[in-house]
Scaffold this motif. Structure first.
Motif, PDB file in Angstrom:
ATOM      1  N   VAL A  55       1.007  -1.233  -0.016  1.00 15.16           N
ATOM      2  CA  VAL A  55      -0.019  -0.057  -0.015  1.00 15.16           C
ATOM      3  C   VAL A  55       0.921   1.300  -0.114  1.00 15.16           C
ATOM      4  CG1 VAL A  55      -1.802   1.228   1.104  1.00 15.16           C
ATOM      5  CG2 VAL A  55      -1.850  -1.444   1.315  1.00 15.16           C
ATOM      6  N   SER A  57       1.724   5.091  -0.426  1.00 17.94           N
ATOM      7  CA  SER A  57       0.999   6.477   0.024  1.00 17.94           C
ATOM      8  C   SER A  57       1.845   7.582  -0.314  1.00 17.94           C
ATOM      9  CB  SER A  57       1.005   6.299   1.426  1.00 17.94           C
ATOM     10  OG  SER A  57       0.280   7.343   1.993  1.00 17.94           O
ATOM     11  N   TYR A 174      -6.476  -4.346   2.209  1.00 18.01           N
ATOM     12  CA  TYR A 174      -7.624  -4.280   1.420  1.00 18.01           C
ATOM     13  C   TYR A 174      -7.887  -5.408   0.694  1.00 18.01           C
ATOM     14  CZ  TYR A 174      -6.418   0.637   2.789  1.00 18.01           C
ATOM     15  OH  TYR A 174      -6.259   1.675   3.342  1.00 18.01           O
ATOM     16  N   THR A 178      -8.614  -4.015  -5.236  1.00 18.55           N
ATOM     17  CA  THR A 178      -8.638  -2.792  -4.867  1.00 18.55           C
ATOM     18  C   THR A 178      -7.334  -2.129  -5.381  1.00 18.55           C
ATOM     19  OG1 THR A 178     -10.118  -2.726  -2.813  1.00 18.55           O
ATOM     20  CG2 THR A 178      -8.752  -0.925  -3.212  1.00 18.55           C
ATOM     21  N   THR A 180      -6.744   1.607  -5.115  1.00 19.61           N
ATOM     22  CA  THR A 180      -6.490   2.966  -4.363  1.00 19.61           C
ATOM     23  C   THR A 180      -7.751   3.103  -3.477  1.00 19.61           C
ATOM     24  OG1 THR A 180      -6.500   5.382  -4.691  1.00 19.61           O
ATOM     25  CG2 THR A 180      -8.093   4.230  -6.070  1.00 19.61           C
ATOM     26  N   ASP A 181      -7.589   4.166  -2.367  1.00 19.81           N
ATOM     27  CA  ASP A 181      -8.582   4.389  -1.415  1.00 19.81           C
ATOM     28  C   ASP A 181      -9.644   5.464  -1.930  1.00 19.81           C
ATOM     29  OD1 ASP A 181      -6.348   6.243  -1.219  1.00 19.81           O
ATOM     30  OD2 ASP A 181      -6.968   6.573   0.779  1.00 19.81           O
ATOM     31  N   ARG A 182      -8.951   6.232  -2.985  1.00 10.24           N
ATOM     32  CA  ARG A 182      -9.862   7.256  -3.309  1.00 10.24           C
ATOM     33  C   ARG A 182     -11.180   6.889  -4.426  1.00 10.24           C
ATOM     34  NH1 ARG A 182      -8.735  11.967  -0.302  1.00 10.24           N
ATOM     35  NH2 ARG A 182      -6.588  11.718   0.237  1.00 10.24           N
TER      36      ARG A 182
END
Length: 292
Positions: A55, A57, A174, A178, A180-182
């Motif tokens: 992940v 960032s 996640y 998935t 991205t978290d956006r």
């Protein structure tokens, strides 16, 4: 055995953090321009394999804050240092290594693994790169120092291997599909903001904030309505341009990129409003996602 963890990318403005994350993820998630402060949020990009999940960032460039928005941007950076499983510190071949020395000192005291990427080596010489690598190794002895060129996608495999080696044993954070978290609204606003950064000079890009007012998904296209906030009437005039020509250019460029990113037709409407205090207002910054 499955590995999973958070690899947080930090560094000074314009060293190529966003370019590096996009290259490592294989998707354009962070906007990239030659201007400082292009990245304002923490943006996650997720890479999945059968036995790992990384992940990434991306974070804003390190700076000394002059207003509340910038202070909140630095809060994102400090949070990223605090909650990382691995810190990926990006520098390049031209920046002063002593810039923001306090953050470099933090790196040497972290408990988690640190990977230092000396980026943009395609713009330097081998001797200079070796000298820089030696200097960074002396500053942060426990770090793994890797030369690379994110724009040329050179030596990214070495960065990946270093990350995978130190990634904690953990189930995925996640779902494996998935990336991205956006959400799509966020990427629509970032694409518009990128075009503002590319088309306007001086203070205009730094006084603008994009809000997606409506985002409707139809069978054939997305209907998107966005408001661009500026701080003064004079900025509004510059943003719109003569008979709306400048704003129309931004809209056309943004729509083209959105259609490529979303893989669907887009109908885009842009409006401009004046909000003099948005960079200092807690209420407004919270509404725009910069404050908890």
């Amino acid at each position: 055995m499955h590995k999973s963890g958070f690899v947080n990318i930090i560094g000074n403005p314009n060293v190529g953090k966003s370019t590096l994350m996009n290259a490592m993820v294989g998707e354009k998630l962070s906007i990239v321009t030659a201007k400082a402060q292009t990245t304002r949020h923490r943006i996650m990009g997720i890479v999945n394999g059968d036995d790992y999940q990384i992940v990434y960032s991306d974070t804003p460039g390190i700076l000394k804050p002059n207003y509340r928005l910038q202070q909140n941007m630095m809060n994102f950076v400090n949070d990223a240092i605090g909650d990382a499983d691995i810190v990926l510190y990006v520098t390049d071949t031209v920046e002063n290594a002593d810039k923001n020395a306090d953050y470099v000192e933090k790196l040497s005291k972290l408990d988690c693994p640190v990977v230092i990427v000396v980026n943009k080596i395609d713009l330097s010489t081998q001797d200079k790169v070796l000298e820089l690598m030696s200097s960074w190794q002396a500053k942060v002895p426990r770090a793994t120092v890797i030369p690379a060129s994110a724009s040329e996608k050179f030596n990214l495999d070495s960065i990946f291997k270093a990350i995978l080696k130190d990634l904690p044993v953990s189930p995925p954070w996640y779902d494996k599909d998935t990336f991205t978290d956006r959400n799509l609204r966020f990427f629509a606003s970032e694409i518009i903001r990128e075009k503002i950064l590319l088309n306007y000079k001086e203070e205009i890009p730094y006084c603008c904030q994009v809000e997606i007012e409506a985002f409707k998904e139809g069978a054939q296209r997305y209907d998107i309505s966005a408001i661009i906030y500026v701080m003064r009437d004079s900025q509004k005039g510059i943003l719109i341009g003569n008979r709306g020509s400048a704003l129309k250019r931004v809209g056309m460029q943004a729509r083209t990129d959105m259609e490529e990113f979303f893989q669907k037709k887009v109908f885009l409407q842009l409006f401009v409003k004046v909000d003099p205090d948005w960079r200092e207002s807690r209420k407004e910054l919270r509404r725009f996602g910069y404050e908890e």
